[in-house]
Design a protein around this motif. Structure first.
Motif, PDB file in Angstrom:
ATOM      1  N   CYS A 163       2.986   7.054 -10.082  1.00 40.08           N
ATOM      2  CA  CYS A 163       2.422   5.718 -10.027  1.00 40.08           C
ATOM      3  C   CYS A 163       3.132   4.847 -11.065  1.00 40.08           C
ATOM      4  N   ALA A 164       3.122   3.555 -10.804  1.00 41.99           N
ATOM      5  CA  ALA A 164       3.860   2.630 -11.646  1.00 41.99           C
ATOM      6  C   ALA A 164       3.199   1.257 -11.593  1.00 41.99           C
ATOM      7  N   VAL A 165       3.510   0.435 -12.601  1.00 44.53           N
ATOM      8  CA  VAL A 165       2.924  -0.903 -12.707  1.00 44.53           C
ATOM      9  C   VAL A 165       4.008  -1.963 -12.543  1.00 44.53           C
ATOM     10  N   ASP A 166       3.711  -2.937 -11.704  1.00 40.27           N
ATOM     11  CA  ASP A 166       4.566  -4.110 -11.494  1.00 40.27           C
ATOM     12  C   ASP A 166       3.905  -5.298 -12.198  1.00 40.27           C
ATOM     13  N   ARG A 167       4.615  -5.846 -13.202  1.00 38.76           N
ATOM     14  CA  ARG A 167       4.076  -6.999 -13.930  1.00 38.76           C
ATOM     15  C   ARG A 167       4.240  -8.263 -13.106  1.00 38.76           C
ATOM     16  N   PRO A 168       3.561  -9.348 -13.532  1.00 41.61           N
ATOM     17  CA  PRO A 168       3.720 -10.616 -12.813  1.00 41.61           C
ATOM     18  C   PRO A 168       5.157 -11.131 -12.887  1.00 41.61           C
ATOM     19  N   PRO A 169       5.625 -11.835 -11.877  1.00 41.68           N
ATOM     20  CA  PRO A 169       4.960 -12.027 -10.583  1.00 41.68           C
ATOM     21  C   PRO A 169       5.073 -10.774  -9.726  1.00 41.68           C
ATOM     22  N   VAL A 170       3.964 -10.398  -9.121  1.00 48.99           N
ATOM     23  CA  VAL A 170       3.946  -9.148  -8.364  1.00 48.99           C
ATOM     24  C   VAL A 170       4.394  -9.384  -6.925  1.00 48.99           C
ATOM     25  N   THR A 171       4.871  -8.321  -6.315  1.00 50.07           N
ATOM     26  CA  THR A 171       5.284  -8.342  -4.922  1.00 50.07           C
ATOM     27  C   THR A 171       4.492  -7.287  -4.180  1.00 50.07           C
ATOM     28  N   ILE A 172       3.808  -7.692  -3.128  1.00 51.91           N
ATOM     29  CA  ILE A 172       2.989  -6.750  -2.383  1.00 51.91           C
ATOM     30  C   ILE A 172       3.600  -6.436  -1.019  1.00 51.91           C
ATOM     31  N   TYR A 173       4.453  -7.298  -0.494  1.00 50.76           N
ATOM     32  CA  TYR A 173       4.933  -7.105   0.870  1.00 50.76           C
ATOM     33  C   TYR A 173       6.058  -6.076   0.967  1.00 50.76           C
ATOM     34  N   ALA A 174       6.560  -5.617  -0.168  1.00 53.28           N
ATOM     35  CA  ALA A 174       7.615  -4.604  -0.180  1.00 53.28           C
ATOM     36  C   ALA A 174       7.579  -3.924  -1.538  1.00 53.28           C
ATOM     37  N   MET A 175       8.355  -2.848  -1.668  1.00 55.66           N
ATOM     38  CA  MET A 175       8.387  -2.134  -2.940  1.00 55.66           C
ATOM     39  C   MET A 175       9.808  -1.714  -3.282  1.00 55.66           C
ATOM     40  N   SER A 176      10.146  -1.844  -4.541  1.00 60.34           N
ATOM     41  CA  SER A 176      11.399  -1.318  -5.064  1.00 60.34           C
ATOM     42  C   SER A 176      11.116  -0.772  -6.452  1.00 60.34           C
ATOM     43  N   PRO A 177      11.653   0.405  -6.768  1.00 55.96           N
ATOM     44  CA  PRO A 177      11.421   0.927  -8.121  1.00 55.96           C
ATOM     45  C   PRO A 177      11.985   0.018  -9.206  1.00 55.96           C
TER      46      PRO A 177
END
Length: 126
Positions: free
Chosen positions: A96-110
């Motif tokens: 699991c990992a955290v994406d800081r702002p601005p976040v993206t929900i429609y896709a994911m990249s490490p």
């Protein structure tokens, strides 16, 4: 300091279920996303699901859509990944990992994620 601790991995037969947990601490920003990634030996790290802290919106990769469900318990600062109808190809280390702002929900990249847990092994036998 942001810390993430995964748990719930293990060995399961094909068709079985597991629930992974990601306990988060030290998150001070108002808007973020927590995502689940997995990495099998010799393969790239794959983003499979994430959830927004602000509105609960979610994303699923096609490879897990309809089988996996992400959810959060804000009171416990924990995100869960319910994995059903597991297949041998789901075998991987799950992070699991955290994406800081601005976040993206429609896709994911490490590359978009800044904080990572240590991972938990999921093995699905045929």
């Amino acid at each position: 300091e942001v810390q993430l601790v995964e748990s719930g991995g293990g060995l399961v037969q094909a068709g079985g279920s597991l629930r992974l947990s990601c306990a988060a601490s030290g998150i001070t920003f108002d808007d973020y996303a927590i995502g689940w990634f997995r990495q099998a030996p010799g393969k790239e790290r794959e983003g499979i699901s994430c959830i927004s802290s602000s509105d609960g919106s979610t994303y699923y990769a096609d490879s897990v859509k309809g089988r996996f469900t992400i959810s959060s318990d804000n009171a416990k600062n924990t995100v869960y990944l319910q994995m059903n109808t597991l297949k041998p190809e789901d075998t991987a280390v799950y992070y699991c990992a955290v994406d800081r702002p601005p976040v993206t929900i429609y896709a994911m990249s490490p590359l978009w994620y800044d904080y990572w847990g240590q991972g938990t092994q999921v093995t699905v036998s045929s």
